[in-house]
Design a protein around this motif. Sequence first.
Motif, PDB file in Angstrom:
ATOM      1  N   ILE A  44       0.833  -1.203   0.000  1.00  0.00           N
ATOM      2  CA  ILE A  44       0.000   0.000   0.000  1.00  0.00           C
ATOM      3  C   ILE A  44       0.869   1.255   0.000  1.00  0.00           C
ATOM      4  CG2 ILE A  44      -1.607   1.343   1.401  1.00  0.00           C
ATOM      5  CD1 ILE A  44      -2.890  -1.306   2.281  1.00  0.00           C
ATOM      6  N   VAL A  45       1.899   1.265   0.862  1.00  0.00           N
ATOM      7  CA  VAL A  45       2.794   2.433   0.915  1.00  0.00           C
ATOM      8  C   VAL A  45       3.532   2.615  -0.409  1.00  0.00           C
ATOM      9  CG1 VAL A  45       4.862   3.373   2.011  1.00  0.00           C
ATOM     10  CG2 VAL A  45       3.072   2.332   3.413  1.00  0.00           C
ATOM     11  N   GLU A  46       4.038   1.536  -0.991  1.00  0.00           N
ATOM     12  CA  GLU A  46       4.770   1.638  -2.251  1.00  0.00           C
ATOM     13  C   GLU A  46       3.876   2.132  -3.385  1.00  0.00           C
ATOM     14  OE1 GLU A  46       8.219  -1.810  -1.670  1.00  0.00           O
ATOM     15  OE2 GLU A  46       6.312  -2.301  -2.659  1.00  0.00           O
ATOM     16  N   GLU A  47       2.624   1.609  -3.407  1.00  0.00           N
ATOM     17  CA  GLU A  47       1.707   2.045  -4.455  1.00  0.00           C
ATOM     18  C   GLU A  47       1.296   3.503  -4.279  1.00  0.00           C
ATOM     19  OE1 GLU A  47       0.573   0.754  -7.153  1.00  0.00           O
ATOM     20  OE2 GLU A  47       1.422  -1.266  -7.029  1.00  0.00           O
ATOM     21  N   ARG A  48       1.147   3.926  -3.051  1.00  0.00           N
ATOM     22  CA  ARG A  48       0.643   5.278  -2.777  1.00  0.00           C
ATOM     23  C   ARG A  48       1.735   6.346  -2.867  1.00  0.00           C
ATOM     24  NH1 ARG A  48      -3.597   7.371  -2.970  1.00  0.00           N
ATOM     25  NH2 ARG A  48      -3.758   8.345  -0.903  1.00  0.00           N
ATOM     26  N   TYR A  49       3.007   6.008  -2.531  1.00  0.00           N
ATOM     27  CA  TYR A  49       4.036   7.052  -2.414  1.00  0.00           C
ATOM     28  C   TYR A  49       5.309   6.798  -3.219  1.00  0.00           C
ATOM     29  CZ  TYR A  49       1.221   8.671   1.505  1.00  0.00           C
ATOM     30  OH  TYR A  49       0.181   9.140   2.278  1.00  0.00           O
ATOM     31  N   LEU A  50       5.608   5.561  -3.526  1.00  0.00           N
ATOM     32  CA  LEU A  50       6.913   5.280  -4.120  1.00  0.00           C
ATOM     33  C   LEU A  50       6.863   4.816  -5.559  1.00  0.00           C
ATOM     34  CD1 LEU A  50       8.527   3.388  -1.088  1.00  0.00           C
ATOM     35  CD2 LEU A  50       8.655   5.818  -1.659  1.00  0.00           C
ATOM     36  N   LYS A  51       5.691   4.588  -6.086  1.00  0.00           N
ATOM     37  CA  LYS A  51       5.594   4.080  -7.440  1.00  0.00           C
ATOM     38  C   LYS A  51       5.230   5.208  -8.408  1.00  0.00           C
ATOM     39  CE  LYS A  51       3.575   0.298 -10.126  1.00  0.00           C
ATOM     40  NZ  LYS A  51       2.654  -0.862 -10.099  1.00  0.00           N
ATOM     41  N   VAL A  52       5.929   5.258  -9.529  1.00  0.00           N
ATOM     42  CA  VAL A  52       5.662   6.255 -10.574  1.00  0.00           C
ATOM     43  C   VAL A  52       5.547   5.521 -11.893  1.00  0.00           C
ATOM     44  CG1 VAL A  52       6.485   8.306 -11.772  1.00  0.00           C
ATOM     45  CG2 VAL A  52       6.954   8.030  -9.338  1.00  0.00           C
ATOM     46  N   ASN A  53       4.394   5.642 -12.542  1.00  0.00           N
ATOM     47  CA  ASN A  53       4.182   5.001 -13.833  1.00  0.00           C
ATOM     48  C   ASN A  53       4.847   5.801 -14.945  1.00  0.00           C
ATOM     49  OD1 ASN A  53       2.650   2.954 -12.660  1.00  0.00           O
ATOM     50  ND2 ASN A  53       0.763   4.180 -12.793  1.00  0.00           N
ATOM     51  N   ASP A  54       4.837   5.254 -16.124  1.00  0.00           N
ATOM     52  CA  ASP A  54       5.457   5.924 -17.272  1.00  0.00           C
ATOM     53  C   ASP A  54       4.798   7.268 -17.569  1.00  0.00           C
ATOM     54  OD1 ASP A  54       7.168   3.807 -17.511  1.00  0.00           O
ATOM     55  OD2 ASP A  54       5.959   2.768 -19.035  1.00  0.00           O
ATOM     56  N   ASP A  55       3.516   7.375 -17.274  1.00  0.00           N
ATOM     57  CA  ASP A  55       2.818   8.635 -17.537  1.00  0.00           C
ATOM     58  C   ASP A  55       2.840   9.564 -16.332  1.00  0.00           C
ATOM     59  OD1 ASP A  55       1.234   7.223 -15.840  1.00  0.00           O
ATOM     60  OD2 ASP A  55      -0.607   7.345 -17.045  1.00  0.00           O
ATOM     61  N   SER A  56       3.721   9.251 -15.327  1.00  0.00           N
ATOM     62  CA  SER A  56       3.895  10.076 -14.124  1.00  0.00           C
ATOM     63  C   SER A  56       2.593  10.221 -13.340  1.00  0.00           C
ATOM     64  CB  SER A  56       4.433  11.474 -14.496  1.00  0.00           C
ATOM     65  OG  SER A  56       5.671  11.360 -15.140  1.00  0.00           O
ATOM     66  N   SER A  57       1.715   9.218 -13.472  1.00  0.00           N
ATOM     67  CA  SER A  57       0.432   9.313 -12.777  1.00  0.00           C
ATOM     68  C   SER A  57       0.470   8.747 -11.366  1.00  0.00           C
ATOM     69  CB  SER A  57      -0.643   8.572 -13.587  1.00  0.00           C
ATOM     70  OG  SER A  57      -0.294   7.189 -13.725  1.00  0.00           O
ATOM     71  N   GLY A  58       1.586   8.111 -10.980  1.00  0.00           N
ATOM     72  CA  GLY A  58       1.681   7.538  -9.657  1.00  0.00           C
ATOM     73  C   GLY A  58       1.088   6.142  -9.602  1.00  0.00           C
ATOM     74  N   GLY A  59       0.995   5.612  -8.345  1.00  0.00           N
ATOM     75  CA  GLY A  59       0.488   4.256  -8.169  1.00  0.00           C
ATOM     76  C   GLY A  59      -1.031   4.216  -8.087  1.00  0.00           C
ATOM     77  N   MET A  60      -1.526   3.164  -7.411  1.00  0.00           N
ATOM     78  CA  MET A  60      -2.957   2.917  -7.325  1.00  0.00           C
ATOM     79  C   MET A  60      -3.622   3.859  -6.326  1.00  0.00           C
ATOM     80  SD  MET A  60      -2.700  -1.250  -7.304  1.00  0.00           S
ATOM     81  CE  MET A  60      -4.498  -1.499  -7.311  1.00  0.00           C
ATOM     82  N   THR A  61      -4.900   4.134  -6.538  1.00  0.00           N
ATOM     83  CA  THR A  61      -5.670   4.983  -5.629  1.00  0.00           C
ATOM     84  C   THR A  61      -6.203   4.144  -4.472  1.00  0.00           C
ATOM     85  OG1 THR A  61      -7.743   4.608  -6.785  1.00  0.00           O
ATOM     86  CG2 THR A  61      -6.343   6.420  -7.580  1.00  0.00           C
ATOM     87  N   LEU A  62      -6.773   4.803  -3.473  1.00  0.00           N
ATOM     88  CA  LEU A  62      -7.366   4.100  -2.333  1.00  0.00           C
ATOM     89  C   LEU A  62      -8.469   3.145  -2.788  1.00  0.00           C
ATOM     90  CD1 LEU A  62      -7.612   6.974   0.325  1.00  0.00           C
ATOM     91  CD2 LEU A  62      -6.014   5.034   0.335  1.00  0.00           C
ATOM     92  N   HIS A  63      -9.275   3.603  -3.704  1.00  0.00           N
ATOM     93  CA  HIS A  63     -10.388   2.782  -4.179  1.00  0.00           C
ATOM     94  C   HIS A  63      -9.893   1.577  -4.968  1.00  0.00           C
ATOM     95  CE1 HIS A  63     -13.565   5.488  -2.824  1.00  0.00           C
ATOM     96  NE2 HIS A  63     -12.817   6.513  -3.275  1.00  0.00           N
ATOM     97  N   GLU A  64      -8.849   1.743  -5.757  1.00  0.00           N
ATOM     98  CA  GLU A  64      -8.305   0.622  -6.509  1.00  0.00           C
ATOM     99  C   GLU A  64      -7.724  -0.442  -5.583  1.00  0.00           C
ATOM    100  OE1 GLU A  64      -7.025   2.929 -10.644  1.00  0.00           O
ATOM    101  OE2 GLU A  64      -5.587   2.741  -8.998  1.00  0.00           O
ATOM    102  N   LEU A  65      -7.018   0.016  -4.541  1.00  0.00           N
ATOM    103  CA  LEU A  65      -6.453  -0.918  -3.566  1.00  0.00           C
ATOM    104  C   LEU A  65      -7.553  -1.592  -2.757  1.00  0.00           C
ATOM    105  CD1 LEU A  65      -3.430   1.223  -2.358  1.00  0.00           C
ATOM    106  CD2 LEU A  65      -3.285  -0.970  -3.558  1.00  0.00           C
ATOM    107  N   ALA A  66      -8.615  -0.815  -2.431  1.00  0.00           N
ATOM    108  CA  ALA A  66      -9.732  -1.380  -1.672  1.00  0.00           C
ATOM    109  C   ALA A  66     -10.416  -2.489  -2.463  1.00  0.00           C
ATOM    110  CB  ALA A  66     -10.722  -0.270  -1.334  1.00  0.00           C
ATOM    111  N   ALA A  67     -10.567  -2.271  -3.762  1.00  0.00           N
ATOM    112  CA  ALA A  67     -11.191  -3.293  -4.604  1.00  0.00           C
ATOM    113  C   ALA A  67     -10.329  -4.539  -4.684  1.00  0.00           C
ATOM    114  CB  ALA A  67     -11.441  -2.725  -5.998  1.00  0.00           C
TER     115      ALA A  67
END
Length: 308
Positions: A256-279
């Motif tokens: 959760i921490v890596e997806e929320r704060y440490l991950k950067v996609n190619d389009d610089s959009s960041g990782g998963m949102t709270l709702h995506e992780l909740a699902a």
Amino acid sequence: MTTTATNALSVRDPWSLVPPLGNLDAYISSINRLPLLTQEEETRLATQLREHDDLKAASALVMSHLRLVVSVSRNYLGYGLPHGDLIQEGNIGLMKAVKRFDPTQGVRLVSYAMHWIKAEIHEYILKNWRMVKVATTKSQRKLFFNLRSMKSRLKEEAADTDVHRNTLTRDQVERVARDLNVKPEEVLEMETRMSGGDVAMESQNDDGEEAYAPIAYLADDRDEPTRVIENAAHDRLAGVGIGEALETLDPRSRRIVEERYLKVNDDSSGGMTLHELAAEYGVSAERIRQIEVAALKKMRKTLEPQRV
């Protein structure tokens, strides 16, 4: 030499004719009464100096030209330096000229000494007009001592126009550069130097104005020991420290921490949102937020002992 001149310049201490320093008007009045030398007298005294190292002859040559130094020094009063200091420096130049004067060249000492007098005065002005030197090369020195007079003359010529400027126009800059055989950029640079004043690096007041002094915004503290330690600690926390803190988390909290704060996609959009992780984990978004907060709190406790 006339009897009066001979007696005046042959006393045991010729400099006794000049009053003690302190009263500039009295000094100037006294040297103006000193007799001038004829060319024959000048040649004889200069020959005595060169052949016999006659100091009395040297004194007589210097004293008879002291009024020349005063006359030359008056041309430099516009630089705001004490007249007495200008005269003193000019006298040094005169003594250097007397020491080097060759009477066999057929030139009067007054013509030969003019260069040495001006040279010493110029050097004094360049050293004392500003704390920071404004001219170091030969062309810069020439520009420094000619720009002021040329600028005044150009302003007088433009007095009939409607333009009132403190700075030179482009045409005037090019004209000065052409007359003095320098680049227009050098004229602009010298004009900027001469128009600016000295600024104290530190505040001269005791009213808490230090933040506005140049020292406050010109200082480079990148190599300051405390800053170096702080930067090193920050770099470690951002690298090795974060990795060690992540190792203390359970797999879900870490992801959760890596997806929320440490991950950067190619389009610089960041990782998963709270709702995506909740699902993905089959819980509510609020539960994911609570896990995130707890994980960050645990990481901060891990990183705290590593801070300097």
